[in-house]
Design an enzyme around this catalytic site. Sequence first.
Site, PDB file in Angstrom:
ATOM      1  N   MET A   1      -6.271   3.073 -21.635  1.00 51.69           N
ATOM      2  CA  MET A   1      -6.550   1.672 -21.933  1.00 51.69           C
ATOM      3  C   MET A   1      -6.319   0.833 -20.684  1.00 51.69           C
ATOM      4  O   MET A   1      -7.201   0.641 -19.877  1.00 51.69           O
ATOM      5  CB  MET A   1      -5.712   1.215 -23.119  1.00 51.69           C
ATOM      6  N   CYS A   2      -5.130   0.324 -20.533  1.00 49.45           N
ATOM      7  CA  CYS A   2      -4.843  -0.638 -19.470  1.00 49.45           C
ATOM      8  C   CYS A   2      -4.883  -0.030 -18.071  1.00 49.45           C
ATOM      9  O   CYS A   2      -5.265  -0.708 -17.124  1.00 49.45           O
ATOM     10  CB  CYS A   2      -3.514  -1.331 -19.742  1.00 49.45           C
ATOM     11  N   ILE A   3      -4.517   1.223 -17.925  1.00 51.45           N
ATOM     12  CA  ILE A   3      -4.581   1.842 -16.599  1.00 51.45           C
ATOM     13  C   ILE A   3      -6.033   1.982 -16.159  1.00 51.45           C
ATOM     14  O   ILE A   3      -6.411   1.544 -15.062  1.00 51.45           O
ATOM     15  CB  ILE A   3      -3.847   3.205 -16.577  1.00 51.45           C
TER      16      ILE A   3
END
Length: 186
Positions: free
Chosen positions: A115-117
């Site tokens: 997701m965020c990475i």
Amino acid sequence: MTTLPGRPNTALLVVDVQQGVVAGAHDRDGVIANINTLVAKARAEKVPVIWVQHSDDDLPQGSPDWQYVFELVRRDTEPLVHKRYGDSFEQTDLEAVLAEHRVGRLVVTGAQTDMCIRSTLHGALVRGYDATLVTDAHTTEDLSAYGAPPPHQVIAHTNLYWRFQSAPGRQAGTVRTVEVEFAVAG
């Protein structure tokens, strides 16, 4: 080799290593230990350590789950970027923080891999930054109940495809914690 002029510096980005985000994460303790190693190395080399902290309806700002894990300690002098989207650049002051420190290269660690990475890595590359993923310093939870591969496969796949990313005038790539060099060669 960033495309951003006047940005020779590197920063360590620590993304969303929060109580509720990594509570059930794959190799949680090992990843946090590696991030701690990188934070100590960055501080020793006077490389900016920039902390990113996510909030949303399921992770309310100020809640216990929103707090960074106890094992990682941010210094008051180190920038903290608050975000509400996967990409750490979206509607945040990350770009301003990086510009202030003349950063054109990011070394990325944290959660969640899928997701965020991933969003932050792609966000950095399209904005002109060089972006290096530390292969053993990011993690995710098990989302196989929703059709995702097991976490170790998500991490391995992300490491594989980021190793071969590129864009005109920008570099992507991967390194292990022990291989991280904050100084840019050449």
